[in-house]
Design a protein around this motif. Structure first.
Motif, PDB file in Angstrom:
ATOM      1  N   LYS A 272      -4.313  71.421  32.661  1.00  0.00           N
ATOM      2  CA  LYS A 272      -4.117  70.664  31.529  1.00  0.00           C
ATOM      3  C   LYS A 272      -2.915  69.586  32.089  1.00  0.00           C
ATOM      4  O   LYS A 272      -3.334  68.154  31.664  1.00  0.00           O
ATOM      5  N   ILE A 273      -1.796  69.722  32.722  1.00  0.00           N
ATOM      6  CA  ILE A 273      -1.024  68.743  32.956  1.00  0.00           C
ATOM      7  C   ILE A 273      -1.631  67.587  33.984  1.00  0.00           C
ATOM      8  O   ILE A 273      -1.288  66.611  33.907  1.00  0.00           O
ATOM      9  N   GLY A 274      -2.662  68.180  34.771  1.00  0.00           N
ATOM     10  CA  GLY A 274      -3.381  67.226  35.675  1.00  0.00           C
ATOM     11  C   GLY A 274      -4.279  66.310  34.931  1.00  0.00           C
ATOM     12  O   GLY A 274      -4.210  65.165  35.403  1.00  0.00           O
TER      13      GLY A 274
ATOM     14  N   ASP B 277     -18.890  92.716  29.557  1.00  0.00           N
ATOM     15  CA  ASP B 277     -18.583  92.432  27.994  1.00  0.00           C
ATOM     16  C   ASP B 277     -18.994  91.307  27.622  1.00  0.00           C
ATOM     17  O   ASP B 277     -19.798  91.196  26.519  1.00  0.00           O
ATOM     18  N   ARG B 278     -18.453  90.190  27.862  1.00  0.00           N
ATOM     19  CA  ARG B 278     -18.674  88.998  27.431  1.00  0.00           C
ATOM     20  C   ARG B 278     -18.527  87.805  28.498  1.00  0.00           C
ATOM     21  O   ARG B 278     -17.810  88.038  29.463  1.00  0.00           O
ATOM     22  N   ILE B 279     -19.025  86.604  28.075  1.00  0.00           N
ATOM     23  CA  ILE B 279     -18.580  85.212  28.739  1.00  0.00           C
ATOM     24  C   ILE B 279     -17.839  84.451  27.651  1.00  0.00           C
ATOM     25  O   ILE B 279     -18.378  84.153  26.742  1.00  0.00           O
ATOM     26  N   GLN B 280     -16.929  83.629  28.107  1.00  0.00           N
ATOM     27  CA  GLN B 280     -16.219  82.686  27.439  1.00  0.00           C
ATOM     28  C   GLN B 280     -16.285  81.421  28.230  1.00  0.00           C
ATOM     29  O   GLN B 280     -16.336  81.386  29.392  1.00  0.00           O
ATOM     30  N   ILE B 281     -15.924  80.368  27.479  1.00  0.00           N
ATOM     31  CA  ILE B 281     -15.681  78.992  27.938  1.00  0.00           C
ATOM     32  C   ILE B 281     -14.282  78.572  27.452  1.00  0.00           C
ATOM     33  O   ILE B 281     -14.061  78.631  26.398  1.00  0.00           O
ATOM     34  N   ILE B 282     -13.431  78.269  28.582  1.00  0.00           N
ATOM     35  CA  ILE B 282     -12.319  77.623  27.987  1.00  0.00           C
ATOM     36  C   ILE B 282     -12.096  76.295  28.371  1.00  0.00           C
ATOM     37  O   ILE B 282     -12.505  75.762  29.310  1.00  0.00           O
ATOM     38  N   LYS B 283     -11.964  75.638  27.341  1.00  0.00           N
ATOM     39  CA  LYS B 283     -11.604  73.999  27.268  1.00  0.00           C
ATOM     40  C   LYS B 283     -10.209  73.516  27.203  1.00  0.00           C
ATOM     41  O   LYS B 283      -9.324  74.197  26.570  1.00  0.00           O
TER      42      LYS B 283
ATOM     43  N   GLU C  43      -0.700  64.482  24.161  1.00  0.00           N
ATOM     44  CA  GLU C  43      -0.505  66.171  23.976  1.00  0.00           C
ATOM     45  C   GLU C  43      -1.653  66.954  24.346  1.00  0.00           C
ATOM     46  O   GLU C  43      -2.718  66.447  24.455  1.00  0.00           O
ATOM     47  N   LEU C  44      -1.297  68.223  24.998  1.00  0.00           N
ATOM     48  CA  LEU C  44      -2.259  69.227  25.698  1.00  0.00           C
ATOM     49  C   LEU C  44      -2.671  69.854  24.713  1.00  0.00           C
ATOM     50  O   LEU C  44      -1.827  70.656  23.850  1.00  0.00           O
ATOM     51  N   HIS C  45      -3.932  70.212  24.803  1.00  0.00           N
ATOM     52  CA  HIS C  45      -4.673  71.180  23.914  1.00  0.00           C
ATOM     53  C   HIS C  45      -5.581  72.447  24.781  1.00  0.00           C
ATOM     54  O   HIS C  45      -5.912  71.733  25.932  1.00  0.00           O
ATOM     55  N   GLU C  46      -6.131  73.336  24.170  1.00  0.00           N
ATOM     56  CA  GLU C  46      -6.950  74.260  24.794  1.00  0.00           C
ATOM     57  C   GLU C  46      -7.575  74.836  23.748  1.00  0.00           C
ATOM     58  O   GLU C  46      -7.331  75.166  22.594  1.00  0.00           O
ATOM     59  N   GLN C  47      -8.798  75.436  24.170  1.00  0.00           N
ATOM     60  CA  GLN C  47      -9.732  76.352  23.298  1.00  0.00           C
ATOM     61  C   GLN C  47     -10.650  77.089  23.887  1.00  0.00           C
ATOM     62  O   GLN C  47     -11.012  76.998  25.169  1.00  0.00           O
ATOM     63  N   VAL C  48     -10.542  78.529  23.378  1.00  0.00           N
ATOM     64  CA  VAL C  48     -11.405  79.680  23.951  1.00  0.00           C
ATOM     65  C   VAL C  48     -12.385  80.070  23.071  1.00  0.00           C
ATOM     66  O   VAL C  48     -12.362  80.103  22.061  1.00  0.00           O
TER      67      VAL C  48
END
Length: 622
Positions: free
Chosen positions: A343-345, A501-507, A515-520
């Motif tokens: 995210k810093i990148g 179990d599962r697959i997730q995508i991290i944004k 401002e930095l953000h993320e979502q799983v």
């Protein structure tokens, strides 16, 4: 069926092979090395290149007796021995035989450049310096306490200073060149294009102020410099890149892989360069060019995220290695972890026009016993000789100045999607970031993104063909677009391991204000579970019997496939997306230890874990 894994070293691999003999070390010029490189890679001995690419599993970070810290811990396996073990042969460690159940596809033996010459003097009778009194001491140290005291006096006190020096028993650059030739010749002996890839490599072990800034340097072929460069020669990472650039001008191709960002004291993803000036475009471009990958996890912990800083991520409590913070003032910061670094990148990409931390993901172990990718939870013997080589040390002590034994991980596995199993094929996959890491199992995962991808892929084959034709794979870049991208992902369990179990995508993204953000995002999961109002999917369950350290595959799925369209996509925002695949719960190595030796479970480490895989990200820039 019963899901316990058989006792014995089990690692990911695809191709079986046998070891071959090779010549003794000999001096050769760069020209001869270049000729040998061209000859060794000229013909693939098995099959043809696959344009849709195959998964290959291996090791990019391990040490043999040519690393002083490994030797003092009892390692006596040479680089050639390490390759033999990787290819399926039996070797002996501490008097016991070890043999993997499945060979690896590729290995880079990455002995420390620091003191590699000293180790040549130590082990090769008649070498310059062999009769030095201090090396005679080194060869005859017996107790763990003696070894720790000797290592601290002659290595640690210097190597973690701002001005590291060779110890008094260094016999000159000739010994460095000779040791490096041993490394080269071992890789040449065992490299078998189409069947097994052996890379020439070394580790630059920079540790300013005790911060871990180490890099593994891996060469594309056998055209390599006369000697590796060490932290004694070059004190900071930008100097390493400058040295690599000089080599590149002579046709020598290499990439560097940083590791253990969790122990970097805030220095792995900095806001300033080593000289204290703000990061600029040139710095960002240089770092991105020479460092396309970062190691996600190794024996000293998982560097993706930490539960302290990612309380909303329910799977952030995974091999957090908290006790690292007890040594050398390595207190964790959010900015020490890979997801935050990515995210810093993005913020730098927005500010200076290039991303210095545009890292793909790869795995490694940092094994110091000479055993590449010894990553079976049920067969963990430690990774640092007597420091963690007994049940008692793993439960009650640890690796001096680094980590408590109970916090150790088994390490992680490097994986690439490559057209063929050759140095060029696998190195090029690393260079373009078409890589993924697993915490040990041989999970396979494909990940694509693009605005024209179908929302519901029919099957994995169609998904891959469409992904390459209409989108980009993991590690790739989405071109500027006004349309929301779709991401497709497919995962296949380790055939000898646990269900998925599962697959997730991290944004991750940065907004207009910086401002930095993320979502799983939950994308695919096993069974008939339903996603809740909070977007989360309930736990898959747990079949582990803690009294026997066994589990069953009665839950989970052998394969998972799914897609996700980013409906909140903003074409003006820099972003990345990566996939994370989780297995069902299985016993941790510490549980196998306890059951095998009729001991109580450790109370302050998890008894079960959910092994996982991480794909390299797909990037978007306006």
């Amino acid at each position: 069926m019963n899901g316990i894994r058989g006792i014995g070293v089990v690692v990911a691999a695809f191709l079986g092979m046998t070891a071959c003999g090779g010549p003794a070390p000999e001096e050769s010029s760069d020209t001869n090395q270049a000729d040998r490189a061209a000859q060794s890679e000229s013909v693939s001995s098995v099959g043809q290149a696959n344009p849709l690419r195959d998964a290959y599993f291996g090791e990019t970070h391990m040490h043999t007796a040519y690393s002083l810290d490994a030797y003092i811990g009892g390692a006596r396996l040479t680089p050639s021995d390490a390759y033999r073990f990787a290819k399926g042969e039996a070797v002996r460690v501490d008097g016991e035989a070890h043999q993997r159940n499945r060979p690896l596809d590729f290995v880079a033996v990455s002995d420390h450049a620091e003191y590699i010459g000293e180790m040549y003097s130590t082990m090769v009778e008649g070498a310059p310096g062999y009769d030095n009194e201090l090396l005679e001491q080194l060869r005859n140290l017996e107790t763990l306490e003696e070894k720790q005291e000797w290592f601290t006096k002659y290595v640690v006190s210097s190597n973690r200073s701002a001005t590291p020096q060779h110890p008094p028993f260094f016999a000159g650059s000739e010994t460095v060149n000779s040791a490096w030739q041993v490394v080269i010749d071992a890789a040449e002996e065992h490299n078998d294009p189409g069947r097994f890839t052996a890379f020439v490599a070394f580790e630059w072990s920079g540790a300013p102020q005790g911060a871990n800034l180490h890099r593994n340097v891996i060469y594309r072929d056998a055209h390599v410099p006369d000697a590796p460069v060490s932290y004694i020669d070059i004190n900071r990472e930008d100097g390493l890149w400058k040295w690599m650039a000089e080599q590149e001008e002579n046709g020598i191709k290499a990439l560097a892989i940083p590791h253990n960002s969790n122990a970097s004291k805030g220095m792995m993803f900095p806001s300033m360069n080593a000289a204290g000036s703000p990061i600029d475009l040139e710095y960002a471009q240089t770092r991105q060019h020479f460092e396309p990958l970062i190691e996600m996890m190794q024996v000293k912990g998982n560097s993706e995220v930490h539960r302290k800083f990612w309380t909303a991520d329910e799977f952030a409590d995974f091999e957090n290695a908290d006790s690292i913070q007890k040594y050398s003032d390595r207190t964790f910061h959010k900015g020490d972890f890979v997801r935050e670094g990515l995210k810093i990148g993005l913020k730098f990409d927005q500010k200076v026009g290039s991303n210095p931390f545009k890292y793909g993901f790869i795995g490694g172990t940092d094994n110091h016993n000479g055993l590449p990718s010894a990553v079976a939870e049920d067969a963990f013997i430690g990774a640092h000789g007597p420091e963690d080589g007994s049940v008692e040390r793993r439960r009650e002590a640890g690796v001096a100045n680094w980590i408590d034994g109970k916090d150790l991980s088994i390490g992680s596995l490097a994986a690439v999607w490559a057209t063929e199993n050759t140095r060029a094929g696998i190195w090029d996959a690393m260079s373009r970031r078409e890589t993924f890491a697993t915490s040990g199992p041989r999970i396979q995962v494909r990940f694509f993104g693009g605005v024209d991808l179908a929302g519901e892929p029919a099957d994995s084959q169609a998904m891959v063909e469409q992904g390459y034709e209409l989108g980009v794979p993991m590690g790739g870049d989405l071109g500027p677009t006004g349309a929301a991208p779709t991401f497709t992902v497919y995962a296949l369990k380790d055939p000898d391991g646990a269900n998925l179990d599962r697959i997730q995508i991290i944004k991750g993204w940065v907004d207009a204000d910086g401002e930095l953000h993320e979502q799983v995002v939950e994308v695919a999961w096993a069974g008939d579970r339903q996603r809740g109002a909070d977007g989360k999917v309930p736990a898959v369950g747990n079949t582990v019997d803690l009294e026997t350290a066994k589990f069953t595959n009665d839950i989970g799925a052998a394969t998972l496939i799914g897609s996700w369209r980013d409906e909140t996509f903003d074409p003006e925002q820099h972003a990345f997306y990566y996939a994370r695949v989780l297995e069902i719960p299985t016993p941790r190595w510490s549980t196998y230890d306890a059951v095998r030796h009729d001991l109580p479970l450790l109370e302050d480490v998890p008894a079960t874990i959910q092994e996982r895989a991480w794909t390299s990200a797909i990037w978007y820039s306006p």
